[in-house]
Write a protein that holds these residues in place. Structure first.
Motif, PDB file in Angstrom:
ATOM      1  N   PHE A  90       0.830  -1.202   0.000  1.00  0.00           N
ATOM      2  CA  PHE A  90       0.000   0.000   0.000  1.00  0.00           C
ATOM      3  C   PHE A  90       0.867   1.256   0.000  1.00  0.00           C
ATOM      4  N   ASN A  91       1.870   1.301   0.875  1.00  0.00           N
ATOM      5  CA  ASN A  91       2.731   2.484   0.961  1.00  0.00           C
ATOM      6  C   ASN A  91       3.508   2.723  -0.320  1.00  0.00           C
ATOM      7  N   SER A  92       3.974   1.654  -0.963  1.00  0.00           N
ATOM      8  CA  SER A  92       4.721   1.832  -2.206  1.00  0.00           C
ATOM      9  C   SER A  92       3.822   2.396  -3.302  1.00  0.00           C
ATOM     10  N   GLU A  93       2.552   2.018  -3.312  1.00  0.00           N
ATOM     11  CA  GLU A  93       1.621   2.542  -4.314  1.00  0.00           C
ATOM     12  C   GLU A  93       1.171   3.964  -3.967  1.00  0.00           C
ATOM     13  N   TYR A  94       1.018   4.244  -2.685  1.00  0.00           N
ATOM     14  CA  TYR A  94       0.516   5.548  -2.234  1.00  0.00           C
ATOM     15  C   TYR A  94       1.452   6.679  -2.640  1.00  0.00           C
ATOM     16  N   TYR A  95       2.741   6.459  -2.564  1.00  0.00           N
ATOM     17  CA  TYR A  95       3.700   7.519  -2.825  1.00  0.00           C
ATOM     18  C   TYR A  95       4.081   7.660  -4.302  1.00  0.00           C
ATOM     19  N   LYS A  96       3.441   6.936  -5.188  1.00  0.00           N
ATOM     20  CA  LYS A  96       3.705   7.098  -6.616  1.00  0.00           C
ATOM     21  C   LYS A  96       2.945   8.313  -7.140  1.00  0.00           C
ATOM     22  N   LYS A  97       3.590   9.076  -8.028  1.00  0.00           N
ATOM     23  CA  LYS A  97       2.982  10.302  -8.561  1.00  0.00           C
ATOM     24  C   LYS A  97       1.716  10.017  -9.362  1.00  0.00           C
ATOM     25  N   GLU A  98       1.681   8.924 -10.114  1.00  0.00           N
ATOM     26  CA  GLU A  98       0.529   8.657 -10.978  1.00  0.00           C
ATOM     27  C   GLU A  98      -0.745   8.348 -10.189  1.00  0.00           C
ATOM     28  N   ASN A  99      -0.617   8.079  -8.896  1.00  0.00           N
ATOM     29  CA  ASN A  99      -1.800   7.789  -8.082  1.00  0.00           C
ATOM     30  C   ASN A  99      -2.446   9.036  -7.494  1.00  0.00           C
ATOM     31  N   GLU A 100      -1.893  10.207  -7.770  1.00  0.00           N
ATOM     32  CA  GLU A 100      -2.487  11.435  -7.252  1.00  0.00           C
ATOM     33  C   GLU A 100      -3.888  11.657  -7.796  1.00  0.00           C
ATOM     34  N   LYS A 101      -4.166  11.205  -9.016  1.00  0.00           N
ATOM     35  CA  LYS A 101      -5.491  11.394  -9.592  1.00  0.00           C
ATOM     36  C   LYS A 101      -6.544  10.512  -8.912  1.00  0.00           C
ATOM     37  N   GLU A 102      -6.113   9.473  -8.217  1.00  0.00           N
ATOM     38  CA  GLU A 102      -7.039   8.593  -7.513  1.00  0.00           C
ATOM     39  C   GLU A 102      -7.384   9.105  -6.113  1.00  0.00           C
ATOM     40  N   GLN A 103      -6.754  10.191  -5.681  1.00  0.00           N
ATOM     41  CA  GLN A 103      -7.039  10.758  -4.376  1.00  0.00           C
ATOM     42  C   GLN A 103      -8.296  11.618  -4.487  1.00  0.00           C
ATOM     43  N   LYS A 104      -9.285  11.316  -3.683  1.00  0.00           N
ATOM     44  CA  LYS A 104     -10.575  11.986  -3.767  1.00  0.00           C
ATOM     45  C   LYS A 104     -10.714  13.013  -2.651  1.00  0.00           C
ATOM     46  N   LYS A 105     -11.220  14.201  -3.017  1.00  0.00           N
ATOM     47  CA  LYS A 105     -11.452  15.257  -2.045  1.00  0.00           C
ATOM     48  C   LYS A 105     -12.718  14.913  -1.253  1.00  0.00           C
ATOM     49  N   ILE A 106     -12.626  15.012   0.052  1.00  0.00           N
ATOM     50  CA  ILE A 106     -13.773  14.711   0.907  1.00  0.00           C
ATOM     51  C   ILE A 106     -14.398  15.999   1.440  1.00  0.00           C
ATOM     52  N   SER A 107     -13.578  16.963   1.859  1.00  0.00           N
ATOM     53  CA  SER A 107     -14.081  18.191   2.455  1.00  0.00           C
ATOM     54  C   SER A 107     -13.167  19.349   2.079  1.00  0.00           C
ATOM     55  N   GLY A 108     -13.747  20.538   1.957  1.00  0.00           N
ATOM     56  CA  GLY A 108     -12.954  21.701   1.615  1.00  0.00           C
ATOM     57  C   GLY A 108     -12.718  22.637   2.780  1.00  0.00           C
ATOM     58  N   ASN A 109     -13.503  22.561   3.838  1.00  0.00           N
ATOM     59  CA  ASN A 109     -13.366  23.454   4.984  1.00  0.00           C
ATOM     60  C   ASN A 109     -12.982  22.637   6.202  1.00  0.00           C
ATOM     61  N   LEU A 110     -11.745  22.760   6.610  1.00  0.00           N
ATOM     62  CA  LEU A 110     -11.270  22.005   7.758  1.00  0.00           C
ATOM     63  C   LEU A 110     -10.946  22.935   8.904  1.00  0.00           C
ATOM     64  N   SER A 111     -11.161  22.442  10.123  1.00  0.00           N
ATOM     65  CA  SER A 111     -10.755  23.191  11.309  1.00  0.00           C
ATOM     66  C   SER A 111     -10.492  22.211  12.429  1.00  0.00           C
ATOM     67  N   LYS A 143      -8.903  11.349   0.491  1.00  0.00           N
ATOM     68  CA  LYS A 143      -8.941   9.910   0.755  1.00  0.00           C
ATOM     69  C   LYS A 143      -8.290   9.190  -0.419  1.00  0.00           C
ATOM     70  N   TYR A 144      -7.435   8.207  -0.100  1.00  0.00           N
ATOM     71  CA  TYR A 144      -6.818   7.379  -1.131  1.00  0.00           C
ATOM     72  C   TYR A 144      -7.107   5.925  -0.801  1.00  0.00           C
ATOM     73  N   THR A 145      -7.670   5.194  -1.748  1.00  0.00           N
ATOM     74  CA  THR A 145      -7.931   3.762  -1.585  1.00  0.00           C
ATOM     75  C   THR A 145      -7.123   3.011  -2.623  1.00  0.00           C
ATOM     76  N   ASP A 146      -6.304   2.081  -2.168  1.00  0.00           N
ATOM     77  CA  ASP A 146      -5.471   1.285  -3.062  1.00  0.00           C
ATOM     78  C   ASP A 146      -6.306   0.151  -3.641  1.00  0.00           C
ATOM     79  N   GLN A 147      -6.241  -0.016  -4.955  1.00  0.00           N
ATOM     80  CA  GLN A 147      -7.029  -1.056  -5.622  1.00  0.00           C
ATOM     81  C   GLN A 147      -6.478  -2.451  -5.358  1.00  0.00           C
ATOM     82  N   THR A 148      -5.174  -2.563  -5.151  1.00  0.00           N
ATOM     83  CA  THR A 148      -4.549  -3.873  -4.944  1.00  0.00           C
ATOM     84  C   THR A 148      -4.866  -4.441  -3.573  1.00  0.00           C
TER      85      THR A 148
END
Length: 126
Positions: A57-78, A95-100
Motif C-alpha cells: 500500500f505504501n509503495s503505491e501511495y507515494y507514486k505520482k501517478e496515483n495522485e489522480k485517484e485521491q478523492k477530495k472529501i471536504s474543503g473546509n477544515l478546522s 482519501k486514497y484507496t489502493d485497488q490492490t
C-alpha cells in the motif's frame, strides 16, 4: 555393605500411581506447549501478511501517478477542542484507496502560506 542391603531391601519408593500421575502431568504440559506454539505461528503468519500488505500500500501511495485517484472529501477544515476552533488555511481532507490491497488512507492536503514572496506549493501531510 550393610547400608546397601538396607537400601535395596527397603520398601520405600515411588508407586506406579505416582509415576503415572507425573507422566500425565508431563504429557498435559507438552500438549499445552504445542498448542501455544501452533497459535503463535498462526499469529506470526497473519502479522507478516499484514506487514506485506501495508508495504505494498505504501509503495503505491507515494507514486505520482496515483495522485489522480485521491478523492477530495471536504474543503473546509478546522481543529476543534474545548469550545474553540482553529481553521486550517486552504486545507482539504482527501482519501486514497489502493485497488490492490483495498486499504484506505485519509490525509490532509495543505497549501502553506507564502513567506517573503516564496511560491505556494502543495504539500501532502499523511
Amino acid at each position: 555393605m550393610n547400608k546397601t542391603r538396607k537400601v535395596l531391601s527397603s520398601r520405600r519408593g515411588t508407586s506406579m500411581v505416582e509415576v503415572l500421575a507425573a507422566f500425565l502431568i508431563i504429557v498435559m504440559m507438552t500438549a499445552m506447549f504445542g498448542r501455544v506454539v501452533t497459535l503463535s505461528m498462526g499469529i506470526l503468519q497473519k502479522s507478516r501478511e499484514k506487514i506485506t500488505e501495508e508495504e505494498t500500500f505504501n509503495s503505491e501511495y507515494y507514486k505520482k501517478e496515483n495522485e489522480k485517484e485521491q478523492k477530495k472529501i471536504s474543503g473546509n477544515l478546522s481543529l476543534e477542542g474545548n469550545g474553540s476552533s482553529v481553521p486550517i488555511p486552504k486545507g482539504t481532507l482527501k482519501k486514497y484507496t489502493d485497488q490492490t490491497t483495498g486499504l484506505t488512507r485519509y490525509f490532509i492536503e495543505v497549501v502553506p502560506q507564502a513567506e517573503s514572496g516564496e511560491k505556494n506549493d502543495e504539500k501532502t501531510v499523511p
